[in-house]
Design an enzyme around this catalytic site. Structure first.
Site, PDB file in Angstrom:
ATOM      1  N   THR B  43       0.827  -1.201   0.000  1.00  0.00           N
ATOM      2  CA  THR B  43       0.000   0.000   0.000  1.00  0.00           C
ATOM      3  C   THR B  43       0.864   1.255   0.000  1.00  0.00           C
ATOM      4  O   THR B  43       1.814   1.352   0.772  1.00  0.00           O
ATOM      5  CB  THR B  43      -0.888  -0.024   1.253  1.00  0.00           C
ATOM      6  OG1 THR B  43      -1.837  -1.059   1.102  1.00  0.00           O
ATOM      7  CG2 THR B  43      -1.622   1.277   1.425  1.00  0.00           C
ATOM      8  N   GLY B  44       0.546   2.169  -0.910  1.00  0.00           N
ATOM      9  CA  GLY B  44       1.288   3.423  -0.952  1.00  0.00           C
ATOM     10  C   GLY B  44       2.586   3.349  -1.731  1.00  0.00           C
ATOM     11  O   GLY B  44       3.375   4.292  -1.711  1.00  0.00           O
ATOM     12  N   SER B  45       2.812   2.240  -2.444  1.00  0.00           N
ATOM     13  CA  SER B  45       4.081   2.113  -3.163  1.00  0.00           C
ATOM     14  C   SER B  45       4.055   2.828  -4.514  1.00  0.00           C
ATOM     15  O   SER B  45       5.091   2.946  -5.163  1.00  0.00           O
ATOM     16  CB  SER B  45       4.429   0.643  -3.356  1.00  0.00           C
ATOM     17  OG  SER B  45       3.373  -0.021  -4.002  1.00  0.00           O
ATOM     18  N   LYS B  47       1.441   2.309  -7.074  1.00  0.00           N
ATOM     19  CA  LYS B  47       0.832   1.568  -8.179  1.00  0.00           C
ATOM     20  C   LYS B  47      -0.216   2.397  -8.916  1.00  0.00           C
ATOM     21  O   LYS B  47      -0.184   2.498 -10.150  1.00  0.00           O
ATOM     22  CB  LYS B  47       0.180   0.283  -7.645  1.00  0.00           C
ATOM     23  CG  LYS B  47       1.127  -0.612  -6.882  1.00  0.00           C
ATOM     24  CD  LYS B  47       0.436  -1.864  -6.398  1.00  0.00           C
ATOM     25  CE  LYS B  47      -0.671  -1.638  -5.388  1.00  0.00           C
ATOM     26  NZ  LYS B  47      -0.254  -1.059  -4.128  1.00  0.00           N
ATOM     27  N   GLU B 175      -7.116  -2.494  -8.924  1.00  0.00           N
ATOM     28  CA  GLU B 175      -7.771  -3.365  -7.948  1.00  0.00           C
ATOM     29  C   GLU B 175      -9.218  -3.673  -8.303  1.00  0.00           C
ATOM     30  O   GLU B 175     -10.139  -3.339  -7.564  1.00  0.00           O
ATOM     31  CB  GLU B 175      -7.688  -2.732  -6.546  1.00  0.00           C
ATOM     32  CG  GLU B 175      -6.245  -2.461  -6.165  1.00  0.00           C
ATOM     33  CD  GLU B 175      -6.045  -2.227  -4.682  1.00  0.00           C
ATOM     34  OE1 GLU B 175      -6.920  -2.624  -3.896  1.00  0.00           O
ATOM     35  OE2 GLU B 175      -5.007  -1.662  -4.314  1.00  0.00           O
TER      36      GLU B 175
HETATM   37  N1  LIG Z   1      -3.374  13.255  -4.441  1.00  0.00           N
HETATM   38  C1  LIG Z   1      -2.275  12.975  -3.706  1.00  0.00           C
HETATM   39  N2  LIG Z   1      -1.596  13.958  -3.080  1.00  0.00           N
HETATM   40  C2  LIG Z   1      -0.492  13.686  -2.374  1.00  0.00           C
HETATM   41  N3  LIG Z   1       0.034  12.479  -2.223  1.00  0.00           N
HETATM   42  C3  LIG Z   1      -0.582  11.438  -2.818  1.00  0.00           C
HETATM   43  C4  LIG Z   1      -1.771  11.636  -3.598  1.00  0.00           C
HETATM   44  N4  LIG Z   1      -2.156  10.432  -4.073  1.00  0.00           N
HETATM   45  C5  LIG Z   1      -1.260   9.538  -3.607  1.00  0.00           C
HETATM   46  N5  LIG Z   1      -0.315  10.138  -2.855  1.00  0.00           N
HETATM   47  C6  LIG Z   1       0.831   9.470  -2.205  1.00  0.00           C
HETATM   48  O1  LIG Z   1       1.588   8.811  -3.183  1.00  0.00           O
HETATM   49  C7  LIG Z   1       1.940   7.500  -2.760  1.00  0.00           C
HETATM   50  C8  LIG Z   1       1.525   6.489  -3.785  1.00  0.00           C
HETATM   51  O2  LIG Z   1       0.128   6.471  -3.872  1.00  0.00           O
HETATM   52  P1  LIG Z   1      -0.654   5.416  -4.765  1.00  0.00           P
HETATM   53  O3  LIG Z   1      -2.088   5.765  -4.690  1.00  0.00           O
HETATM   54  O4  LIG Z   1      -0.035   5.367  -6.101  1.00  0.00           O
HETATM   55  O5  LIG Z   1      -0.379   4.067  -3.961  1.00  0.00           O
HETATM   56  P2  LIG Z   1      -0.864   2.600  -4.298  1.00  0.00           P
HETATM   57  O6  LIG Z   1       0.353   1.792  -4.526  1.00  0.00           O
HETATM   58  O7  LIG Z   1      -1.892   2.625  -5.367  1.00  0.00           O
HETATM   59  O8  LIG Z   1      -1.517   2.154  -2.920  1.00  0.00           O
HETATM   60  P3  LIG Z   1      -2.840   1.252  -2.657  1.00  0.00           P
HETATM   61  O9  LIG Z   1      -2.396  -0.170  -2.736  1.00  0.00           O
HETATM   62  O10 LIG Z   1      -3.226   1.618  -1.258  1.00  0.00           O
HETATM   63  O11 LIG Z   1      -3.874   1.620  -3.655  1.00  0.00           O
HETATM   64  C9  LIG Z   1       1.285   7.290  -1.413  1.00  0.00           C
HETATM   65  O12 LIG Z   1       2.277   7.312  -0.429  1.00  0.00           O
HETATM   66  C10 LIG Z   1       0.329   8.430  -1.237  1.00  0.00           C
HETATM   67  O13 LIG Z   1       0.397   8.911   0.094  1.00  0.00           O
HETATM   68 MG   LIG Z   2      -3.973   2.344  -5.424  1.00  0.00          MG
END
Ligand SMILES: Nc1ncnc2c1ncn2[C@@H]1O[C@H](COP(=O)(O)OP(=O)(O)OP(=O)(O)O)[C@@H](O)[C@H]1O
Ligand SMILES: [Mg+2]
Lengths: 321, 286
Positions: B43-45, B47, B175
């Protein structure tokens, strides 16, 4: 969207952060009243410098506030033009006849078209717009060959100009001061401060806790909702909505496709919030204890005394000068 | 190459002036046909951020993404001559949360919204809607319902149908199976496999389910701390030591096999993909 910074807390370390929220809210109130007491352009400009000084000492970059002011630029422009056009007292600063002829009407249309197509390439669009408007006005007054369609007197009076600048500066001061408050105060502190300050209203059966809570939740959700709006725009863009262009008919559809999910999500959010609060045994009106107790310190007293001195001197200036 | 990332970095701006780096030096190529890619990572990587670059919703801070020959860079949108909209029809992206896109009064209208934006005639779009609603496991009756009264899983399906109806060349799903029951999940995954196999389209799925990865993917991408740390096939990935470091785990079948090997003190020369294969392997050693 990212420019709207009203209601957004940004962590920091300066004395503004260390102050008690109560004293900050009170100081904001007093300074705002002072801004309204002034009647003279030079005095209010001094006040503007004072505000800039607060920013400097408080370690808040002026650019950040300037970015925050951008959304109200249009409002400022409107008030400025109306003031200039409708106040007709004092010395005449500029008097000229604006003449619309067939030739400069054509030119005007060309300039507007030129502006319309080039504006996306210009970095500071707002300045560009002002520049174009001023350019058109200059042309109408100086370059008037051909058959006249209509002409009218355009007179700018000193009072109009001064009044317009005055109101603009006052608006800037007010917005900047409120931005300082929300920028340097955590929503929870703000809430607590407001609640304490509104406490006297309890006598007239207005629940200060609820009002404070409503205000702080509203402030807290501005950035969240902007974030949501951004995400919705992306989701709709991936279904072919092109927010950057489109005819009027499409624009309506675009806005609906943004607003409907916006509403749904905000309702859902507030519902969730209510449930979450209830799950933690929040009962409106019940007495609650606090983790953070507000501590009024000497610096707060000093600031308030300072603000009161400012207020008294503004009144003195108003009455005696 | 349909999509090509070159040294892509992306920063989310935050209010205090600092930036959060969500993508770092991503190099990646995705072909138009024949790939079934799963994108995994904690989570948060990054993707979701990564896939939003694939249809030009986000623009890289540095580096470039080339989508069907159109190069997207930091200031691409300033240049009005480059039309990004057609790219979004070619690369269909289903968002993680369906709430962000449903807005019409009926499911039907919502599904035909995308196709109509890309210039498909209304009656053609309605025909497509009737098809895709069945593909995603709902019945035609749903077309007349309001999208807001559906359950979470149903909303998800409708939002997937909305993108399928655009008939994209590459299908990207963030997802798609979260919040679905096991049967519905498998049915949807079968649907994506079918799209991938029969129509020979590339499908990219973000998932947290290692079984899905192992069962379906022809290629796996792993994101970790904003970086793309793995690009290869699933068997290779699950042999890797880094699984723990990247906060991933093993698919059930590999977990079981490992346990068996340990408890019975035997070792197989390959890892099975399903129960039948495991059974054969067992027979071989016993
Ligand atoms: N609109 C935004 N403004 C600031 N930071 C953001 C924003 N969207 C995402 N982030 C940050 O960027 C990083 C990556 O977010 P991302 O949504 O791509 O993660 P993810 O891998 O899709 O996670 P998940 O598995 O929870 O969906 C996260 O650490 C998040 O805090
Ligand atoms: Mg995501």
């Amino acid at each position: 969207m990212k420019n709207i910074i009203v209601g957004q807390y940004v962590p920091g370390k300066s004395f503004l952060y260390k102050m008690d929220p109560r004293s900050k809210i009170l100081a904001l109130g007093i300074l705002m009243v002072s801004a309204f007491v002034f009647k003279d352009i030079t005095h209010i400009i001094y006040m503007l410098f004072g505000v800039l000084l607060i920013l400097k000492i408080g370690g808040i970059p002026i650019m950040r506030i300037a970015r925050g002011l951008r959304p109200i630029m249009i409002l400022l422009l409107f008030t400025f033009s109306f003031q200039v056009m409708f106040i007709k007292t004092g010395d005449v600063v500029l008097e000229t006849v604006l003449t619309l002829t067939y030739i400069n009407l054509g030119l005007m249309v060309l300039i507007i078209l030129g502006w319309y197509f080039t504006r996306t390439y210009i970095k500071s669009r707002f300045l560009f717009l002002i520049f174009v408007i001023l350019g058109i006005l200059t042309m109408l007054s100086l370059f008037t060959p051909g058959i006249t369609i209509s002409s009218s007197n355009f007179v700018v009076y000193e009072d109009g100009l001064l009044g317009a600048s005055f109101i603009m500066v006052r608006l800037i001061i007010i917005v900047t001061l409120s931005t300082i408050l929300t920028l340097t105060t955590k929503p929870t502190d703000l809430n607590l401060g407001l609640e304490k300050i509104l406490r006297p209203l309890n006598i007239v059966k207005i629940n200060s806790e609820e009002i404070a809570l409503i205000i702080s939740i509203a402030l807290r959700y501005i950035p969240t909702l902007l974030d949501e709006a951004n995400k919705i725009m992306l989701a709709q863009a991936s279904r072919g909505v092109d927010f950057s262009e489109g005819k009027i008919k499409d624009k309506v559809m675009q806005i609906i496709s943004l607003l409907v999910p916006m509403f749904i999500i905000s309702f859902k959010r507030s519902d969730d919030l209510a449930n979450a609060m209830e799950a933690r045994s929040f009962i409106p009106g019940n007495p609650r204890s606090r983790i953070h107790i507000l501590a009024w310190e000497n610096r707060d007293t000093i600031v308030i005394i300072f603000c009161i001195v400012v207020l008294i001197s503004t009144i003195a200036v108003r009455v005696f000068l | 190459m349909a999509i090509k990332f070159e040294q892509v970095n992306y920063l989310y701006p935050s209010f205090d002036g600092s930036n959060f780096s969500a993508l770092e030096n991503i190099d990646l190529e995705i072909s138009e046909k024949g790939e079934f890619i799963t994108l995994i990572g904690e989570t948060g990587s990054g993707k979701s951020t990564l896939v939003q670059h694939m249809n030009a919703l986000l623009r890289p801070a540095t580096g470039s993404v080339t989508i069907y020959g159109i190069k997207i860079q930091k200031n691409t949108n300033k240049n009005k001559k480059i039309k990004l909209n057609p790219l979004r029809q070619k690369v269909g992206l289903v968002f993680q949360f369906p709430e962000y896109q449903l807005f019409e009064e009926t499911v039907l209208k919502d599904i035909i919204f995308g196709p109509k934006n890309f210039g498909v005639k209304e009656d053609v779009a309605i025909e497509r809607a009737k098809e895709v609603i069945k593909l995603v496991g709902l019945t035609e009756e749903y077309l007349e319902r309001s999208p807001f009264n559906l359950s979470g899983g149903e909303k998800k399906r409708v939002s997937i149908a909305g993108i399928l109806a655009m008939e994209p060349d590459i299908l990207v799903l963030d997802e798609p199976t979260s919040g679905l029951d096991p049967k519905g999940r498998d049915a949807l995954l079968e649907l994506f496999t079918e799209i991938h196999k029969k129509l020979d389209k590339t499908v990219i799925i973000i998932t947290h389910d290692m079984n899905t990865v192992y069962k379906y993917a022809t290629r796996v991408l792993v994101m970790h701390d904003s970086e793309l740390v793995f690009d290869g096939n699933a068997s290779e990935l699950f042999k890797s030591e880094n699984i723990v470091k990247w906060n991933l785990d093993l698919p059930d079948i590999i977990e079981i096999t490992n346990q068996l090997e340990k408890k019975l003190d035997i070792s197989f020369n390959t890892k099975p993909h399903n129960v039948d294969e495991l059974f054969k392997l067992m027979k071989g050693v016993l």
